[in-house]
Design an enzyme around this catalytic site. Structure first.
Site, PDB file in Angstrom:
ATOM      1  N   ASP A   1       6.531  -3.149  10.518  1.00 20.51           N
ATOM      2  CA  ASP A   1       5.032  -2.903  10.767  1.00 20.51           C
ATOM      3  C   ASP A   1       4.495  -2.947  12.341  1.00 20.51           C
ATOM      4  O   ASP A   1       3.609  -2.012  12.569  1.00 20.51           O
ATOM      5  CB  ASP A   1       4.004  -3.885   9.927  1.00 20.51           C
ATOM      6  CG  ASP A   1       4.493  -5.593  10.055  1.00 20.51           C
ATOM      7  OD1 ASP A   1       5.481  -5.643  10.984  1.00 20.51           O
ATOM      8  OD2 ASP A   1       3.884  -6.373   9.552  1.00 20.51           O
TER       9      ASP A   1
ATOM     10  N   SER B   1       8.011  -4.909   6.569  1.00 16.07           N
ATOM     11  CA  SER B   1       7.616  -5.718   7.643  1.00 16.07           C
ATOM     12  C   SER B   1       8.532  -7.079   7.516  1.00 16.07           C
ATOM     13  O   SER B   1       8.037  -8.275   7.345  1.00 16.07           O
ATOM     14  CB  SER B   1       6.293  -6.047   7.334  1.00 16.07           C
ATOM     15  OG  SER B   1       5.183  -5.031   7.165  1.00 16.07           O
TER      16      SER B   1
ATOM     17  N   ARG C   1       0.782  -1.074  -0.021  1.00 18.54           N
ATOM     18  CA  ARG C   1      -0.146  -0.041  -0.044  1.00 18.54           C
ATOM     19  C   ARG C   1       1.068   1.367   0.010  1.00 18.54           C
ATOM     20  O   ARG C   1       1.882   1.351   0.583  1.00 18.54           O
ATOM     21  CB  ARG C   1      -0.820   0.058   1.314  1.00 18.54           C
ATOM     22  CG  ARG C   1      -2.069   0.725   1.317  1.00 18.54           C
ATOM     23  CD  ARG C   1      -2.595   0.887   2.702  1.00 18.54           C
ATOM     24  NE  ARG C   1      -2.962  -0.638   3.324  1.00 18.54           N
ATOM     25  CZ  ARG C   1      -3.939  -1.022   3.431  1.00 18.54           C
ATOM     26  NH1 ARG C   1      -4.933  -0.252   3.064  1.00 18.54           N
ATOM     27  NH2 ARG C   1      -3.999  -2.226   4.120  1.00 18.54           N
TER      28      ARG C   1
HETATM   29  C1  BG6 Z   1      -1.755  -3.536   7.873  1.00 14.29           C
HETATM   30  C2  BG6 Z   1      -0.472  -3.017   8.136  1.00 14.29           C
HETATM   31  O1  BG6 Z   1      -2.977  -3.317   8.407  1.00 14.29           O
HETATM   32  O2  BG6 Z   1      -1.439  -4.944   8.545  1.00 14.29           O
HETATM   33  C3  BG6 Z   1       0.661  -3.556   7.590  1.00 14.29           C
HETATM   34  O3  BG6 Z   1      -0.780  -1.639   7.458  1.00 14.29           O
HETATM   35  C4  BG6 Z   1       0.794  -4.902   8.180  1.00 14.29           C
HETATM   36  O4  BG6 Z   1       1.849  -2.907   7.795  1.00 14.29           O
HETATM   37  C5  BG6 Z   1      -0.338  -5.969   8.046  1.00 14.29           C
HETATM   38  O5  BG6 Z   1       2.017  -5.641   7.762  1.00 14.29           O
HETATM   39  C6  BG6 Z   1      -0.388  -6.913   8.620  1.00 14.29           C
HETATM   40  O6  BG6 Z   1      -1.567  -7.799   8.437  1.00 14.29           O
HETATM   41  P1  BG6 Z   1      -1.591  -8.839   7.210  1.00 14.29           P
HETATM   42  O7  BG6 Z   1      -2.572  -9.690   7.498  1.00 14.29           O
HETATM   43  O8  BG6 Z   1      -1.635  -7.884   5.704  1.00 14.29           O
HETATM   44  O9  BG6 Z   1      -0.112  -9.604   6.983  1.00 14.29           O
HETATM   45  C1  GLC Z   2       7.243 -11.570   9.732  1.00 10.27           C
HETATM   46  C2  GLC Z   2       8.434 -10.472   9.916  1.00 10.27           C
HETATM   47  C3  GLC Z   2       8.222  -9.315  10.640  1.00 10.27           C
HETATM   48  C4  GLC Z   2       6.789  -8.844  10.597  1.00 10.27           C
HETATM   49  C5  GLC Z   2       5.901  -9.765  10.905  1.00 10.27           C
HETATM   50  C6  GLC Z   2       4.387  -9.465  10.754  1.00 10.27           C
HETATM   51  O1  GLC Z   2       7.524 -12.147  11.195  1.00 10.27           O
HETATM   52  O2  GLC Z   2       9.713 -11.068  10.170  1.00 10.27           O
HETATM   53  O3  GLC Z   2       9.246  -8.175  10.692  1.00 10.27           O
HETATM   54  O4  GLC Z   2       6.663  -7.859  11.580  1.00 10.27           O
HETATM   55  O5  GLC Z   2       6.027 -10.789   9.882  1.00 10.27           O
HETATM   56  O6  GLC Z   2       4.207  -8.943   9.340  1.00 10.27           O
END
Ligand code: BG6
Ligand code: GLC
Length: 860
Positions: free
Chosen positions: A580, A526, A462
């Site tokens: 994240d 992330s 995003r």
């Molecule tokens: C989102 C965040 O809402 O959730 C991201 O903006 C995050 O930064 C993500 O990585 C995590 O959830 P998922 O389910 O998309 O892995």
């Molecule tokens: C994985 C990544 C970590 C991140 C998590 C959630 O564990 O290694 O950095 O925060 O996923 O997205």
């Protein structure tokens, strides 16, 4: 002085220990019943049964007729609704009798305490609501099924409404205790099931000689003093309270907890009966950690004494039930005029099933006191047949069913791992990398500006524009767009991946009409990154689905800058790279200043929290705090979770892109949970337990069963129809039994996930509490991630488990509604302010310097 004394054998060395042993032993002596006393209890139970039959309800044991005249003989057929109220939960069941087989579908509903103790009307309204929900779930809202109501409280009946299932003797032992059995009622009808209500034994004073002062106290504090005396010596609702009374007495006498009587110890109900099972099952260390959870700081000797107290109380309960059982089976034997009786007793109840010694002591006592009867105790199994048995086996293997002792262990291990990751010398070998993030505080309300946030690594890529303004109060305006990250790009070369990110950013800026501006950018990336400052992050290793070549070990900010420069059509100022979890904590911190933990439960899982700088060996300085990215997904990578990993977890790991890594994440997070369910279903199908043993190519295809399917199936409303749809897409023709089994598998897997995450989070909360040196921690946890957000029960289960594990904490769980972008913008705002104020400062210094040089030149 009692003769059995294990302490004496263990600790003869010191005289003060011997004296302690004597005194504890003295206290527990009244709980140790002799053979003669147990014979007497048996005789009194027998007399109570006879008196109850004669006096028709006016004696201590009520012997209520149930108007059930026979046990099932295999000719029953059709569908029935069975409702079970009276244990800890309310259970709605649909029983389908078909050709000598009974299939069972059920759902469990918890009854909130306020409803349990509220008015009758509220209780029955709640139950009606649950039944309506269950019928909805089964897709039978309009069917008129005959219903049977297991109402586990004494009732006077004059006629029966429906058929109920029984064996020869059914013995219930959950929060209360009771027995029913088939009694000869008259010559024509021969037998009727009698609900003994045996918990009332002793209400006429016949047990007074074995009742201890602790039992008296429990009785006095109960809601029905003077009644159900036998039940109060033997059943789940009271054993914990009896133990607490004994512990209180021993503490007051200076024999426990250094004589320190805490408020916790004085709190009724704090010592639950399940702790008896746990304490008697586990080692000293576990006993100590359970005591710690209860706010009781015990020494090693204290743990031994507490275990001894639990043992005495539970053993007496099992023996008393054995004596009662001996009276019942002897009566049946005599009724039938037999010298010897072979009989099966159906048993249900949490303590019978969970306590490590209860069932054995019960059996032994019954055998000794009724030597002419051969009694087989048959624990009732939930669910249908072998399939359910396999699920229970998997659930046990997965420790999903509330084995909080295991969770306490995991929590403690996790805490040790946190400390290991923070230490300079221990960090290199630690599973948790505890990465410093250089974020020093949550938003303070002064942030403002126009920012771009990139959010890469979750289920969506995003790009956001975040405008933070300060008119009267701080307001945030956000616009965002989701971009694709195709498989060939995340598995291709690093250059291609960052070219793609730069291209999407260009497109976004174009659409926003800001290509000519150089806006500050916050990059939520992330994945685990080593940082020495805010705008630099060296990728340690890819996790989840990403595997782009040539990025590990590199600074991702540099790689992105390079890709942007190469394009040359816009410029960007990447000021911060954040995980994240950090973005989530900052997003939630914007709304709640108490937020000091960020968690993701989505494709992957991870957590960050604010640690005291003095504890972070890897960063200079002692003052204040810094956010640490734990990378808890790697918990267990050093083998620490081997005891609880199952064959399915190992298979997932073997088939992953990073075998041996992120083992905790692979047990709990959204990327893997659907696959875990699929693997369990394949095993069940192979054993012929589901789908009539048919395994379709779809079922064998990796990734075909997704975590979102678990969420859909566990929804109470459309769960069943969703399950039908999902299973049909897997090419199987599911029977109604299959639906129930599949939904149970989903629950086992998702429950385990919530429990394990709760244990790790509890470890962090314990650490925060310790860091702050407070008796009660008040804190907020910011959370995000698709699994947490989409699963219908996940959040509730997680919150409950955390509160159970760290009872002395007030935790607020705050869902990050707007993702991590806002938080990343907040970090960027601070970085921007610091950079520009220092730039202004430096240019000010330079002009001052220039002025003085000119002045100097001109004057001298
Ligand atoms: C989102 C965040 O809402 O959730 C991201 O903006 C995050 O930064 C993500 O990585 C995590 O959830 P998922 O389910 O998309 O892995
Ligand atoms: C994985 C990544 C970590 C991140 C998590 C959630 O564990 O290694 O950095 O925060 O996923 O997205």
């Amino acid at each position: 002085m009692c003769h059995h004394n294990r302490f004496l054998l263990l600790n003869v060395a010191k005289s003060d220990i011997i004296s302690l042993v004597f005194q504890v032993d003295e206290t527990l002596c009244p709980f140790k019943l002799s053979q003669e006393q147990l014979q007497l209890v048996k005789a009194r139970m027998r007399a109570g049964l006879e008196a109850g039959l004669k006096t028709k309800g006016s004696s201590a044991i009520k012997m209520l007729p149930s108007y059930v005249y026979r046990t099932p003989d295999g000719t029953e057929h059709g569908k029935y609704l069975a409702l079970d109220l009276g244990g800890t939960n309310f259970r709605a069941m649909m029983v389908n009798f078909k050709r000598q087989n009974a299939r069972l579908y059920h759902k469990i509903y918890t009854i909130p305490l306020e409803i349990m103790q509220g008015t009758g009307e509220e209780l029955f309204d709640h139950i009606a609501q649950c039944v309506s929900d269950f019928l909805d779930y089964m897709g039978m809202k309009n069917a008129h099924l005959p219903a049977g109501f297991t109402f586990s409280f004494p009732c006077e009946q004059t006629a029966i409404d429906t058929v109920s299932v029984d064996i020869k003797v059914l013995w219930g032992w959950r929060t209360g205790t009771n027995v029913c059995y088939m009694e000869e009622v008259d010559a024509e009808l021969s037998k009727m099931c009698i609900n003994t209500e045996w918990g009332g034994l002793g209400d006429d004073g016949s047990l007074d000689d074995i009742i201890t002062p602790y039992d008296m106290e429990v009785n006095q504090n109960s809601i029905n003093p003077g009644r159900q005396r036998f039940e109060k010596l033997t059943s789940g609702m009271y054993l914990g309270e009896i133990v607490r009374q004994v512990l209180l007495d021993l503490t007051r006498g200076g024999l426990l907890f250094r004589g320190h009587v805490t408020e916790t110890l004085k709190t009724p109900g704090i010592f639950e009966t399940k702790y008896l099972s746990q304490i008697e099952r586990w080692e000293k260390l576990c006993v100590r950690s359970i005591l710690q959870q209860l706010g009781l700081k015990g020494t090693c000797d204290d743990s031994i004494i507490v275990k001894e107290v639990c043992g005495a109380v539970s053993r007496r309960a099992a023996q008393l039930c054995g004596a009662g059982m001996a009276a019942v089976v002897d009566k049946i034997r005599e009724n039938r005029g037999l010298d010897h009786l072979n009989i099966t007793v159906g048993v249900d109840g949490a303590l019978y099933k969970l306590h490590p010694h209860f069932s054995r002591v019960l059996k032994d006592t019954t055998e000794v006191l009724a030597p002419q009867c051969n009694v087989t105790f048959l624990p009732s199994e939930e669910g249908s047949g072998k399939g359910a048995a396999l699920i229970s086996a998997v659930a046990r293997q997965m420790h999903a069913d509330s084995l909080s002792g295991t969770l306490l262990d995991i929590m403690q291990q996790f805490r040790r791992e946190l400390a290991k990751g923070l230490g300079r010398d221990t960090n290199p070998t630690a599973a948790l990398k505890m990465l410093p993030t250089f974020v020093r505080s949550i938003p303070d309300g002064s942030e403002k500006g126009d920012f771009i946030a990139l959010d890469l690594g979750g289920s969506n890529f995003r790009i956001l524009r975040v405008k933070v303004s300060h008119e009267k109060k701080q307001t945030v305006q956000m616009e965002s767009q989701i971009y694709d990250t195709p498989e060939d790009i995340i598995h291709g070369s690093g250059t291609r991946l960052f070219d793609h990110v730069a291209e999407c950013l260009g497109d976004f800026m174009e659409k926003q009409n800001i290509k000519d501006k150089k806006l500050p950018v916050g990059f939520t990336f992330s994945f685990p990154c080593q940082q020495t400052k805010l705008d630099e992050g060296f990728l340690i290793t890819w996790t989840k689905r990403f595997k782009a070549g040539g990025v590990e070990g590199m600074d991702v900010v540099k790689l992105l800058n390079k890709a942007i420069k190469k394009r040359g059509d816009y410029d960007a100022d990447i000021m911060a790279v954040v995980n994240d979890t950090v973005g989530t904590m900052m997003t939630c911190g914007f709304d709640d200043q108490r937020c000091e933990v960020g968690i993701i439960i989505g494709t992957g899982t991870n957590a960050c929290y604010m640690e005291e700088l003095r504890n972070i060996d890897l960063v200079e300085g002692d003052e204040g705090r810094m956010c640490v990215n734990t990378e808890w997904g790697a918990f267990g990578d050093d083998g620490r979770l081997e005891d609880i990993r199952t064959e399915f977890d190992r298979e997932i790991d073997r088939g992953s892109i990073n075998p041996g890594k992120q083992l905790f994440e692979k047990m709990v997070s959204g990327m893997y949970m659907g696959e875990l369910v699929r693997l369990i279903l394949v095993k069940m199908a192979r054993e012929g337990l589901v789908f009539e043993g048919r395994i379709t190519p779809e079922l064998l295809t990796k990734g075909k069963f997704e975590t979102k399917h678990i969420s859909a199936i566990e929804k109470s409303k459309e769960g069943l129809s969703k399950a039908r749809e999902i299973l049909t897409r897997l090419g199987v023709e599911p029977s109604t039994d299959d639906f129930s089994l599949v939904s149970q598998v989903c629950t086992v897997v998702s429950f385990r996930s919530a429990n394990l995450i709760a244990a790790a989070l509890a470890g962090i909360l314990m650490r925060l509490k310790e860091n702050k040196g407070v008796a009660r921690l008040r804190t907020t946890v910011g959370i995000d991630g698709s699994l947490y957000k989409m699963h219908p029960q996940y959040a509730r289960r997680l919150h409950k488990a955390v509160r159970r594990l760290v009872p002395d904490t007030d935790v607020r769980f705050l869902l990050s509604e707007s993702g991590s972008g806002k938080g990343a913008a907040m970090v960027t705002a601070v970085a921007y302010r610091l950079t520009y104020s220092s730039r202004i400062f430096w240019s000010y210094l330079q002009s001052v310097h220039a002025f003085f040089s000119i002045y100097h030149r001109n004057v001298f």
